[in-house]
Write an enzyme that holds these catalytic residues in place. Structure first.
Site, short mmCIF file in Angstrom:
data_model
loop_
_atom_site.label_atom_id
_atom_site.label_comp_id
_atom_site.label_asym_id
_atom_site.label_seq_id
_atom_site.Cartn_x
_atom_site.Cartn_y
_atom_site.Cartn_z
N CYS A 1 10.61 1.38 6.14
CA CYS A 1 11.84 0.69 5.76
C CYS A 1 11.91 -0.69 6.41
CB CYS A 1 13.11 1.44 6.17
SG CYS A 1 13.13 3.15 5.61
N GLU B 1 -5.89 4.17 -4.76
CA GLU B 1 -4.52 3.85 -4.35
C GLU B 1 -3.81 2.89 -5.31
OE1 GLU B 1 -3.90 1.95 -0.51
OE2 GLU B 1 -5.71 0.77 -0.71
N LYS C 1 3.33 -0.55 2.94
CA LYS C 1 2.38 -1.35 3.70
C LYS C 1 2.29 -0.92 5.15
CE LYS C 1 -0.29 -4.98 4.15
NZ LYS C 1 -1.65 -4.62 3.68
N GLU D 1 -14.18 3.02 1.58
CA GLU D 1 -13.10 2.03 1.40
C GLU D 1 -12.98 1.65 -0.08
OE1 GLU D 1 -10.61 1.11 2.88
OE2 GLU D 1 -10.05 -0.82 2.02
N LYS E 1 -9.53 2.11 -2.18
CA LYS E 1 -8.91 1.00 -2.92
C LYS E 1 -8.67 1.41 -4.36
CE LYS E 1 -8.27 -0.85 -0.36
NZ LYS E 1 -7.40 -1.11 0.67
N ASN F 1 15.64 1.90 10.58
CA ASN F 1 14.23 2.10 10.28
C ASN F 1 13.68 3.04 11.34
OD1 ASN F 1 11.47 1.80 9.73
ND2 ASN F 1 11.31 -0.04 10.97
N GLY F 2 13.07 4.16 10.91
CA GLY F 2 12.54 5.12 11.88
C GLY F 2 13.01 6.52 11.56
N ARG G 1 7.57 -2.95 3.19
CA ARG G 1 7.82 -1.85 4.12
C ARG G 1 8.40 -0.62 3.42
NH1 ARG G 1 7.70 -3.59 9.24
NH2 ARG G 1 8.87 -1.79 9.93
N TRP H 1 12.00 3.34 2.37
CA TRP H 1 10.87 4.19 2.02
C TRP H 1 11.27 5.58 2.51
CZ3 TRP H 1 7.13 7.16 4.69
CH2 TRP H 1 6.00 7.50 3.93
N HIS I 1 -25.11 18.80 -2.96
CA HIS I 1 -24.55 20.00 -2.33
C HIS I 1 -23.16 20.31 -2.87
CE1 HIS I 1 -27.97 20.27 0.27
NE2 HIS I 1 -27.83 19.00 0.62
C1 G6P Z 1 -0.88 2.00 5.09
C2 G6P Z 1 -1.36 0.83 4.26
C3 G6P Z 1 -2.88 0.71 4.37
C4 G6P Z 1 -3.28 0.59 5.83
C5 G6P Z 1 -2.74 1.75 6.66
C6 G6P Z 1 -2.92 1.48 8.16
O1 G6P Z 1 -1.33 3.18 4.53
O2 G6P Z 1 -1.01 1.01 2.91
O3 G6P Z 1 -3.31 -0.44 3.68
O4 G6P Z 1 -4.68 0.58 5.93
O5 G6P Z 1 -1.34 1.89 6.45
O6 G6P Z 1 -2.17 0.37 8.50
P1 G6P Z 1 -2.45 -0.55 9.72
O7 G6P Z 1 -1.39 -1.61 9.66
O8 G6P Z 1 -2.34 0.29 10.95
O9 G6P Z 1 -3.83 -1.11 9.58
#
Ligand code: G6P
Length: 609
Positions: A2, A489, A604, A482, A486, A100-101, A27, A74, A505
Site C-alpha cells: 500500500c 508474471e 512492486k 528469471e 518475467k 501501510n502494513g 505499491r 494492495w 526426468h
Molecule cells: C516483488 C516485485 C518483484 C521483486 C520482488 C523483490 O515481487 O514484483 O519485481 O523482484 O518483489 O523485491 P525487492 O525490492 O526486494 O527486490
C-alpha cells in the site's frame, strides 16, 4: 504494501493527494481513497479499482479543503472493495486513518472494541486503529496516538487526522516506510519520495519508531514515548522526470531500454582507471576481513533472488567462498548454519521487502555482518545493513523488475572480483580481463536492444500458446529462471524454467508439437551438452528459439529460430541474455492486451509477509 500520502497547506488537498497516489500506485492498486478536511468535518471518497476510478469520481464531485490523507491499497486483510479501501474512520467519524502494513493483533483488538460497543464498517486490520483512537481519546491527539501505539502490534506506517484538532496531521513509522516532505507553509507525508517531488525536494525519512506532527508551518518529530527527536532533512537531487514514462508506451519498455545507462552508472567509479581492478570505496574491507569470510548466504525475493543465483556462481568462481542462495521468506524461519564469519548478502531493489528485511534483522541479531545490494538509498535495508552497494538503476516503476536485476548482476560481479582479489583467490590477470569485459557491457547491451523488432515478432507468435519452457545449463539456467518469471508474471502464460539436463526426468512429458521452448546456449563448456538437450525437445516437435552467441552458425541447424547476442565470455552471459528474455515477456504481454506495468495480483514493493 500500500501507499499513503498526506497534505496540509494552502493548496487544494485533493489534487496533491491524487498526484501523490499516482506516484505510489506501484505499491498497490486494487482500491484507493482520500479523506479531506473541510468546514468542521471529514469528507471521504473511496473506490475499488485503479486510482483512475477514484479520480473520475473526484473530478465529478470534488472534495474541497486544504488538508487530507490518501491511500492506494494492495489487499491483505479483506478483499478489495469500497468498504475495505482506506481511509478508515471510527464510529463517530472523529478520526480518519490511512495505513501501510499489518496490525498483527487486530483480531483480538477488534473483539475487545466490538464488546465495548464499536461497530466496524470494514474487514480490515486498519480500522481498529481508528476505533482505538476513539476509545482512548484523552482530549489531545498526540497523547492519544501514543496510547494507541502501546496496544497495537505489527508493522505500520500511519497517517492520522482528528476532527477535534484541525490543522494537524500525525504520521507514524514502525517497520513500514514513511517520509516527510517539508515545504514552505505546507508539509507532506508519503510512503516514498517521488510522491512529493512535484512540491518539494526537502525530505526527511522517518526513522524506525518515530512519530511526526505536521502543521502547515512546521514538523516536529518524536519517539514513540513522546520524547522530541532531532531530525535532519535531506535534499533530493535526482530528477522527478526520470520517473516518468518518457515517450515509451510502458514503464517496463522504458526501463528495459535504460539498461545500458543503468549498467554504465553502476560500473561508474568502480573500475580502476588503469583498468586492472575493481574498486568499491563503499566496502573499505581489509585483506584480513575478506579472508575471514567462511561462507556467504545470499537472501532475497523474486527477481532479486534470481540475481543471487548468478551471484553465487560469480562469488564461488572468483572468491572461492561457498555461497548458499535462499528465498528470504524461507530463510527467516529457518535455523541456518552460520558462524561468526558468515557474511549475509541481502539483495533488494526496493530495500523494503518485508521478508528480506526480516532476514537481514535475523542475521544482525545473530551477530553476522550484513551486506546489502539495493537500488534505493535511504531504504530500510540500506540503513540497517553494515555495508551497502547501491545499484544505480534509477527509479524502477514497472512491477516487473528489469534494470534492477541487470544492475544487481553487475554489483555481484564487482563484489565477487573485489573480494576475490582481496583474498588472492583470483589472479590479477583474470580480474583485469573481467574489468575490460564489464566495461564493454553497456555498448553490447545497446546492440542486444536493437533486436527488439525481431523479438516482438517472435513474441506475437508465442503469445498464442498457453505454455512456454526456458532451458539452460549452468548460468544459462539461472537466467532461464528469471526469463520464465518475467514471462509468467506479465503475460500470464504458464512458463517453466528447467536445467536442460534434468528435462528428461519429468518435464519432457509436457513437450508437445509446436510448444515454444527458449533454449539458452552461451555456456561454452556445456555447448555440446546443451545441444543434445535441444535435440531432445526438437525430437518431440517443440518450436525452439535459441539464444546464442553471434557467429554461432552451428546452432541454426538444430533449432527453428536463433536470436544472436554479442559475444562476451560465458561468465558474463547473463548480462547479454536477460534483455531478450525481458523483451519476449514484454511483447507477449502486449500481444495479450495485458496491463504490462501493473500485472494482476502483484505489486512492486512487498512490504508485508
Ligand atoms: C516483488 C516485485 C518483484 C521483486 C520482488 C523483490 O515481487 O514484483 O519485481 O523482484 O518483489 O523485491 P525487492 O525490492 O526486494 O527486490
Amino acid at each position: 504494501m500500500c501507499g499513503i500520502v498526506g497534505y496540509i497547506g494552502p493548496r487544494p488537498a485533493q489534487d496533491v493527494l491524487l498526484s501523490g497516489l499516482s506516484k505510489l500506485e506501484y505499491r498497490g492498486y486494487d482500491s484507493a481513497g482520500v479523506a479531506v478536511w473541510n468546514d468542521g468535518d471529514f469528507q471521504l471518497e473511496k473506490s475499488v479499482g485503479r486510482l483512475a476510478v477514484l479520480s473520475d469520481r473526484l473530478e465529478a464531485q470534488p472534495l474541497v479543503g486544504n488538508q487530507g490523507i490518501g491511500h492506494t491499497r494492495w489487499a491483505t486483510h479483506g478483499r478489495p472493495s469500497d468498504a475495505n479501501a482506506h481511509p478508515h474512520a471510527d464510529c463517530s467519524s472523529a478520526f480518519v486513518v490511512v495505513h501501510n502494513g499489518i496490525i498483527e493483533n487486530y483480531m483480538q483488538l477488534r473483539e475487545e472494541l466490538t464488546a465495548s460497543g464499536h461497530t466496524f464498517a470494514s474487514e480490515t486490520d486498519t480500522e481498529v486503529v481508528a476505533h482505538l483512537l476513539e476509545e482512548k481519546w484523552t482530549g489531545d491527539l498526540f497523547s492519544t496516538v501514543l496510547q494507541v501505539l502501546q496496544v497495537v502490534r505489527g508493522a505500520y506506517a500511519l497517517g492520522i487526522m482528528a476532527k477535534a484538532e484541525p490543522g494537524k496531521l500525525i504520521a507514524v513509522r514502525k517497520h513500514s516506510p514513511l517520509i516527510i516532505g517539508l515545504g514552505d507553509g505546507e508539509n507532506f507525508i508519503a510512503s516514498d519520495i517521488p510522491a512529493v517531488l512535484e512540491y518539494t525536494r526537502d525530505v526527511y525519512i522517518l526513522e524506525e519508531g518515530e512519530l511526526a506532527v505536521l502543521t502547515r508551518d512546521g514538523v516536529a518529530c518524536f519517539d514513540l514515548e513522546g520524547h522530541p527527536v532531532h531530525f535532519e532533512p535531506l535534499r533530493v537531487t535526482w530528477d522527478a522526470v526520470a520517473a516518468e514514462r518518457g515517450g515509451y508506451p510502458h514503464f517496463m519498455l522504458k526501463e528495459i531500454h535504460e539498461q545500458p545507462k543503468a549498467v554504465r552508472d553502476t560500473l561508474s567509479g568502480r573500475l580502476s582507471e588503469d583498468g586492472l581492478s575493481v574498486c568499491l570505496p563503499e566496502l573499505p574491507w581489509s585483506v584480513e576481513q575478506a579472508k575471514q569470510i567462511d561462507r556467504i548466504h545470499i537472501v532475497a525475493c523474486g527477481t532479486s533472488y534470481h540475481a543471487g543465483l548468478v551471484g553465487k556462481v560469480a562469488i564461488e568462481t572468483l572468491a572461492r567462498i561457498p555461497v548458499d542462495v535462499e528465498i528470504a521468506s524461507e530463510y527467516r524461519y529457518r535455523n541456518p548454519i552460520v558462524t561468526d564469519q558468515t557474511l549475509i548478502v541481502v539483495i533488494s531493489q526496493s530495500g523494503e521487502t518485508a521478508d528480506t528485511l526480516a532476514a537481514l534483522r535475523k542475521a544482525k541479531a545473530s551477530g553476522n555482518r550484513v551486506l546489502a545490494i539495493t537500488n534505493v538509498v535511504g531504504s530500510s535495508v540500506a540503513r540497517e545493513a553494515d555495508d551497502v552497494i547501491i545499484t544505480w538503476a534509477g527509479p524502477e516503476i514497472s512491477v516487473a523488475s528489469t534494470k534492477a536485476y541487470t544492475t544487481q548482476l553487475v554489483a555481484l560481479y564487482l563484489f565477487a572480483a573485489y573480494v576475490g582479489a582481496l583474498r588472492s583467490a583470483v589472479d590479477p590477470g583474470t580480474v583485469a580481463q573481467l574489468v575490460k569485459d564489464l566495461a564493454t557491457m553497456p555498448e553490447k547491451l545497446e546492440e542486444v536492444l536493437d533486436t527488439a523488432p525481431l523479438i516482438e515478432q517472435i513474441a506475437n507468435e508465442f503469445s498464442a500458446w498457453n505454455d512456454a519452457f526456458f532451458l539452460g545449463r549452468g548460468l544459462d539456467y539461472s537466467v532461464a529462471l528469471e526469463g520464465a518469471l518475467k514471462y509468467k508474471e506479465i503475460s500470464y502464460i504458464h512458463a517453466e524454467a528447467y536445467p536442460a539436463g534434468e528435462l528428461k526426468h519429468g518435464t519432457l512429458a509436457l513437450i508437445t508439437e509446436g510448444v515454444p521452448v527458449v533454449a539458452m546456449v552461451t555456456q561454452d563448456a556445456l555447448y555440446e551438452k546443451s545441444l543434445s538437450n535441444i535435440k531432445e525437445v526438437k525430437a518431440r516437435d517443440a518450436h525452439v528459439l535459441a539464444l546464442a552467441w553471434a557467429g554461432d552458425a552451428e546452432i541454426a541447424k538444430s533449432v527453428d529460430r536463433v536470436l544472436y547476442v554479442p559475444r562476451t565470455v560465458s561468465f558474463l552471459a547473463p548480462l547479454m541474455l536477460i534483455a531478450p528474455l525481458q523483451l519476449l515477456a514484454y511483447y507477449a504481454s502486449v500481444a495479450r492486451g495485458n496491463d504490462v506495468d501493473k500485472p494482476r495480483n502483484l505489486a512492486k514493493s512487498v512490504t508485508v509477509e
